[in-house]
Design a protein around this motif. Structure first.
Motif, PDB file in Angstrom:
ATOM      1  N   ARG A 139    -137.964  -0.571   5.108  1.00 58.58           N
ATOM      2  CA  ARG A 139    -137.469  -0.088   6.398  1.00 58.58           C
ATOM      3  C   ARG A 139    -136.168   0.703   6.184  1.00 58.58           C
ATOM      4  N   GLY A 140    -136.110   1.892   6.805  1.00 52.39           N
ATOM      5  CA  GLY A 140    -134.945   2.739   6.643  1.00 52.39           C
ATOM      6  C   GLY A 140    -135.332   4.084   6.065  1.00 52.39           C
ATOM      7  N   THR A 141    -134.376   4.771   5.462  1.00 55.82           N
ATOM      8  CA  THR A 141    -134.608   6.121   4.949  1.00 55.82           C
ATOM      9  C   THR A 141    -133.962   6.273   3.579  1.00 55.82           C
ATOM     10  N   MET A 142    -134.691   6.940   2.676  1.00 49.84           N
ATOM     11  CA  MET A 142    -134.156   7.316   1.372  1.00 49.84           C
ATOM     12  C   MET A 142    -134.316   8.823   1.236  1.00 49.84           C
ATOM     13  N   ILE A 143    -133.220   9.529   0.915  1.00 52.70           N
ATOM     14  CA  ILE A 143    -133.289  10.965   0.704  1.00 52.70           C
ATOM     15  C   ILE A 143    -132.639  11.295  -0.629  1.00 52.70           C
ATOM     16  N   GLU A 144    -133.360  12.097  -1.416  1.00 54.25           N
ATOM     17  CA  GLU A 144    -132.900  12.457  -2.761  1.00 54.25           C
ATOM     18  C   GLU A 144    -132.753  13.975  -2.834  1.00 54.25           C
ATOM     19  N   VAL A 145    -131.554  14.434  -3.255  1.00 57.22           N
ATOM     20  CA  VAL A 145    -131.250  15.859  -3.372  1.00 57.22           C
ATOM     21  C   VAL A 145    -130.988  16.148  -4.852  1.00 57.22           C
ATOM     22  N   LYS A 146    -131.803  17.050  -5.434  1.00 54.50           N
ATOM     23  CA  LYS A 146    -131.675  17.339  -6.861  1.00 54.50           C
ATOM     24  C   LYS A 146    -131.490  18.838  -7.094  1.00 54.50           C
ATOM     25  N   ASN A 147    -130.852  19.138  -8.243  1.00 51.16           N
ATOM     26  CA  ASN A 147    -130.713  20.527  -8.718  1.00 51.16           C
ATOM     27  C   ASN A 147    -130.080  21.432  -7.671  1.00 51.16           C
ATOM     28  N   LEU A 148    -128.951  21.011  -7.196  1.00 48.98           N
ATOM     29  CA  LEU A 148    -128.259  21.758  -6.145  1.00 48.98           C
ATOM     30  C   LEU A 148    -127.828  23.133  -6.637  1.00 48.98           C
ATOM     31  N   PHE A 149    -128.111  24.176  -5.849  1.00 50.22           N
ATOM     32  CA  PHE A 149    -127.694  25.559  -6.100  1.00 50.22           C
ATOM     33  C   PHE A 149    -128.282  26.133  -7.395  1.00 50.22           C
ATOM     34  N   LYS A 151    -130.966  27.808  -7.744  1.00 43.75           N
ATOM     35  CA  LYS A 151    -131.528  29.127  -7.473  1.00 43.75           C
ATOM     36  C   LYS A 151    -130.571  30.026  -6.702  1.00 43.75           C
ATOM     37  N   THR A 152    -129.331  29.608  -6.585  1.00 44.64           N
ATOM     38  CA  THR A 152    -128.290  30.442  -5.967  1.00 44.64           C
ATOM     39  C   THR A 152    -127.107  30.485  -6.925  1.00 44.64           C
ATOM     40  N   PRO A 153    -127.163  31.294  -7.965  1.00 44.13           N
ATOM     41  CA  PRO A 153    -126.127  31.304  -9.010  1.00 44.13           C
ATOM     42  C   PRO A 153    -124.738  31.618  -8.479  1.00 44.13           C
ATOM     43  N   ALA A 154    -124.655  32.465  -7.445  1.00 43.66           N
ATOM     44  CA  ALA A 154    -123.332  32.814  -6.918  1.00 43.66           C
ATOM     45  C   ALA A 154    -122.624  31.585  -6.373  1.00 43.66           C
ATOM     46  N   ARG A 155    -123.390  30.652  -5.795  1.00 46.20           N
ATOM     47  CA  ARG A 155    -122.783  29.419  -5.283  1.00 46.20           C
ATOM     48  C   ARG A 155    -122.592  28.390  -6.389  1.00 46.20           C
ATOM     49  N   PHE A 156    -123.531  28.363  -7.340  1.00 43.57           N
ATOM     50  CA  PHE A 156    -123.465  27.353  -8.407  1.00 43.57           C
ATOM     51  C   PHE A 156    -122.240  27.552  -9.296  1.00 43.57           C
ATOM     52  N   LYS A 157    -121.861  28.806  -9.562  1.00 45.10           N
ATOM     53  CA  LYS A 157    -120.747  29.044 -10.476  1.00 45.10           C
ATOM     54  C   LYS A 157    -119.411  28.620  -9.904  1.00 45.10           C
ATOM     55  N   HIS A 158    -119.345  28.391  -8.599  1.00 42.29           N
ATOM     56  CA  HIS A 158    -118.092  27.960  -7.983  1.00 42.29           C
ATOM     57  C   HIS A 158    -117.927  26.438  -7.994  1.00 42.29           C
ATOM     58  N   LEU A 159    -118.959  25.716  -8.416  1.00 45.00           N
ATOM     59  CA  LEU A 159    -118.812  24.272  -8.552  1.00 45.00           C
ATOM     60  C   LEU A 159    -117.906  23.956  -9.725  1.00 45.00           C
ATOM     61  N   LYS A 160    -117.152  22.888  -9.596  1.00 42.96           N
ATOM     62  CA  LYS A 160    -116.239  22.490 -10.660  1.00 42.96           C
ATOM     63  C   LYS A 160    -116.872  21.389 -11.501  1.00 42.96           C
ATOM     64  N   SER A 161    -116.052  20.686 -12.280  1.00 44.45           N
ATOM     65  CA  SER A 161    -116.578  19.668 -13.196  1.00 44.45           C
ATOM     66  C   SER A 161    -117.188  18.514 -12.409  1.00 44.45           C
ATOM     67  N   PRO A 162    -118.130  17.782 -13.021  1.00 40.66           N
ATOM     68  CA  PRO A 162    -118.715  16.621 -12.331  1.00 40.66           C
ATOM     69  C   PRO A 162    -117.670  15.606 -11.896  1.00 40.66           C
ATOM     70  N   GLN A 163    -116.622  15.428 -12.715  1.00 40.75           N
ATOM     71  CA  GLN A 163    -115.585  14.458 -12.344  1.00 40.75           C
ATOM     72  C   GLN A 163    -114.856  14.890 -11.076  1.00 40.75           C
ATOM     73  N   TYR A 164    -114.564  16.189 -10.971  1.00 40.78           N
ATOM     74  CA  TYR A 164    -113.873  16.675  -9.787  1.00 40.78           C
ATOM     75  C   TYR A 164    -114.762  16.578  -8.552  1.00 40.78           C
ATOM     76  N   GLU A 165    -116.022  16.968  -8.669  1.00 44.43           N
ATOM     77  CA  GLU A 165    -116.923  16.900  -7.527  1.00 44.43           C
ATOM     78  C   GLU A 165    -117.128  15.453  -7.073  1.00 44.43           C
ATOM     79  N   PHE A 166    -117.199  14.530  -8.048  1.00 43.64           N
ATOM     80  CA  PHE A 166    -117.358  13.129  -7.642  1.00 43.64           C
ATOM     81  C   PHE A 166    -116.093  12.597  -6.978  1.00 43.64           C
ATOM     82  N   SER A 167    -114.928  13.083  -7.401  1.00 41.54           N
ATOM     83  CA  SER A 167    -113.697  12.622  -6.764  1.00 41.54           C
ATOM     84  C   SER A 167    -113.684  12.972  -5.274  1.00 41.54           C
ATOM     85  N   LEU A 168    -114.217  14.135  -4.917  1.00 41.22           N
ATOM     86  CA  LEU A 168    -114.304  14.504  -3.503  1.00 41.22           C
ATOM     87  C   LEU A 168    -115.308  13.612  -2.770  1.00 41.22           C
TER      88      LEU A 168
END
Length: 674
Positions: A139-149, A151-168
């Motif tokens: 009962r409830g909902t599970m949603i899984e989001v994978k491989n973000l950006f 297919k959009t390289p212009a947005r993907f290159k602006h992501l920072k390190s995994p540690q920084y993104e997880f801190s946010l």
């Protein structure tokens, strides 16, 4: 043919994603808001590689049926609004119907949901529906989001390190936990649990997990209301403050917001209790009629508009001011700061048998090592002396406590009462044996007195220093920097400023700013030259911080290690420091390191060089002479001499002037002598 084209649905979703889905943190925020709207009691957030690889969110909420599970990924499809009037009376976290289609357009999404009747699985790959079929899921909902950006390289290159993104991500999850303590949150990163709450409704318990036990147990409860608004939450005692303003958390009807005017009202209430450039820790929820607030300002829903903002500002100020006035506590010194390590002192242990007087002497010697303050002056015990003939062979040795005196002045160390005391102690045993003839033929009493007088005479015959030698003389302090004039110290003003005279007139030197400039250049030179001498700590320093900071420990160390500081992770939200640079001995080490962590979280997009400069300036400030401290003439001369050694002696590292000059011409004009 016209120039205006109607955009297809996928392109519209891609444009909306640019506003809603800026980075993984935005996805987590939108999906957790959906969990809250679905009345979930527990929310689990699983993150891989800072959310760049995978974001999985599981809740035990209401769930959806098969039709809603597919419809939810269409643009502007929502269960929160039904008609126009509902837009001005919003009681849910989400309402726009853009989050799920925007997320699905820039990632691979897998949804499993169960409303107690139907169980459905929906798979969408970068905006294209792949499958929708029944499945088995709780009962409830599970949603899984994978491989973000991907297919959009212009947005993907602006992501920072995994540690920084997880801190946010961790930061926004903690904010949800503070606004909804009745919901249990479980956050994990790369398979390791980082943050977890029980969801028992206790805000104090969540505060303790995030800010520490000492901070939470003295928190001041907020309770204020008027006809339109009701305020609740906690304000921390002023001694628990931070170097940045991002610890003032505000919620309206449970929704996290940013508002400069309300933030300023909080800072104004604390202004009498905090030093300059320090900020309080406040968690405050404001409840109001939904019609008084407009949340439809920006797709991210951080910004709002209030109908009676001035009224709310006044209520916030009065509520916090009254709470601080009534529940302010005197800061307590931590027990660990007062605790002294017990040092075992080895005592003399003799195995052979001793006579009672000798045994007493040994006990007193042992006691003098353990309690030296109990024996400031030499003590001679009543121990039987040897035969009188042996006394002649040994010269009595008299010792006294050392004392410092001014150069050129000598004083006697022998006091009259001490002479009588020593004489009586040495003569008394001899008087008991006066019946014997050897003592009558050779009296011993006058000889010790004669020798004591011989010791006393050279000390007493000393001429007092001449008055001319004590007369103060204004000597110029020579500066190594040719741009700084030669100054003659006159005195100190209000224990804050050094007054000196120079070639052009009267100079006023800020004693703290001058020392700060000198220490700044010394420390900077040592760091640039690679001098990183460190001192291991007997008791390591533990610093409670945020999960977001702990997750970026490698990046923080890259900055701090240039100062000779290294942080080790100790638990989920604690750092431990085992050694520090030797030049930090005069600073408040824990406060300094905490400030550096706060500034890093605030300016983590700035270069390390800028943060390093700020770190050195802060260290120099902590180790410099403070205002309202009385200085001797020699100390004032030393301050000016140190300032003259600086490459740039005219401003402190923060830009404030170190000295100002009141010229002779200005003085002549002011006294109308021109």
């Amino acid at each position: 043919m016209g120039k205006i084209n109607r955009l297809d649905e996928h392109l519209s979703n891609m444009i909306a994603a640019g506003e809603v889905v800026e980075r993984p943190m935005g996805i987590v925020k939108e999906l957790v808001e959906n969990c809250i709207d679905a009345h979930a009691k527990n929310v689990e957030i699983q993150i891989l590689q800072g959310g760049i690889d995978t974001i999985t969110i599981i809740d035990d909420g209401d769930g959806m049926d098969a039709q809603d599970a597919t419809l939810a990924f269409e643009r502007h499809a929502t269960s929160k609004l039904k008609e126009v009037n509902d837009l001005w009376n919003i009681h849910t976290m989400g309402f726009r119907g853009e989050a799920l289609p925007s997320i699905a357009s820039v990632s691979h999404v897998l949804l499993r949901t169960n409303n107690g009747i139907d169980s459905t699985e929906v798979e969408i790959n970068y905006g294209k529906l792949m499958s929708a079929k029944p499945c088995g899921t709780p009962r409830g909902t599970m949603i899984e989001v994978k491989n973000l950006f991907q297919k959009t390289p212009a947005r993907f290159k602006h992501l920072k390190s995994p540690q920084y993104e997880f801190s946010l991500i961790s930061d926004v999850v903690q904010k949800f936990a503070l606004s909804h303590p009745e919901i249990g949150f479980n956050l994990s990163h790369d398979g390791r649990t980082i943050f977890k709450t029980r969801g028992n409704g206790s805000l104090l318990e969540v505060l303790m997990q995030i800010y520490g036990r000492d901070t939470a147990k003295t928190a001041i409860q907020l309770d204020g209301s008027d006809n339109d608004y009701k305020i609740s939450g906690y304000a921390m005692q002023p001694q628990f403050n931070r170097a940045t303003k991002y610890y003032m958390l505000m919620y309206i009807n449970g929704r996290m917001i940013r508002n400069y005017h309300l933030q300023k009202a909080i800072m104004d209430a604390y202004s009498h209790y905090l030093p300059k450039e320090r900020y309080p820790i406040v968690v405050m929820n404001m409840e109001m009629d939904a019609q008084l607030v407009d949340v439809n300002v920006h797709p991210s829903k951080w910004e709002i508009r209030l109908s009676k903002e001035k009224q709310l500002e006044k209520l916030v100020y009065e509520t916090i001011s009254e709470a601080l006035k009534n529940q302010l506590q005197v800061p307590e010194v931590k027990k660990s700061e007062l605790k002294k390590e017990k040092v075992e002192i080895q005592e003399f242990d003799f195995t052979y048998e001793r006579e009672e007087p000798v045994k007493k002497l040994h006990d007193d010697i042992n006691d003098s090592f353990v309690h030296p303050q109990n024996n400031p002056e030499p003590i001679i015990e009543d121990i039987p002396l040897p035969a009188p003939k042996e006394i002649k062979k040994e010269k009595p040795v008299i010792t006294y406590p050392q004392k410092s005196y001014p150069t050129g002045v000598r004083e006697t160390f022998v006091k009259e009462k001490d002479i009588k005391y020593q004489t009586s102690k040495k003569v008394e045993p001899v008087k008991e044996e006066k019946k014997t003839e050897p003592i009558q033929k050779e009296p011993v009493t006058p000889k010790p007195e004669k020798k004591i007088e011989e010791v006393k005479e050279p000390e007493v015959i000393v001429e007092p220093p001449k008055q001319e030698e004590v007369k103060p003389v204004l000597e110029p302090v020579l500066a190594k920097n040719p741009s700084l004039p030669q100054l003659q110290v006159i005195g100190q003003f209000h224990n804050c400023y050094i007054i000196a005279q120079g070639e052009k007139g009267l100079y006023i030197i800020d004693q703290h700013a001058a020392q700060e400039r000198y220490h700044y250049e010394i420390i900077r030179k040592q760091i640039l030259e690679g001098v990183k001498d460190t001192q291991p700590l007997l008791l390591p320093i533990t610093i409670e911080s945020s999960i977001s900071a702990v997750s970026q420990v490698d990046t923080i160390n890259a900055m701090l290690e240039q100062l000779g500081i290294h942080l080790d992770v100790f638990g989920n939200n604690t750092f431990i420091v085992r050694e520090l640079p030797v030049w930090m001995k005069d600073t408040e080490e824990e406060a300094f390191i905490r400030d550096m962590i706060d500034y890093f979280e605030q300016d983590n997009e700035t270069g390390i060089d800028k943060l390093r400069k700020h770190a050195i300036a802060t260290m120099a400030c902590h180790s410099s002479i403070r205002f309202h401290r009385t200085l001797t003439m020699e100390e004032m001369k030393q301050v000016i001499a140190d300032l003259g050694k600086c490459e740039q002696p005219f401003h402190c590292p923060h830009g404030r002037p170190t000295l100002i000059c009141l010229s002779d011409n200005d003085l002549i004009k002011e006294f109308e002598r021109g």
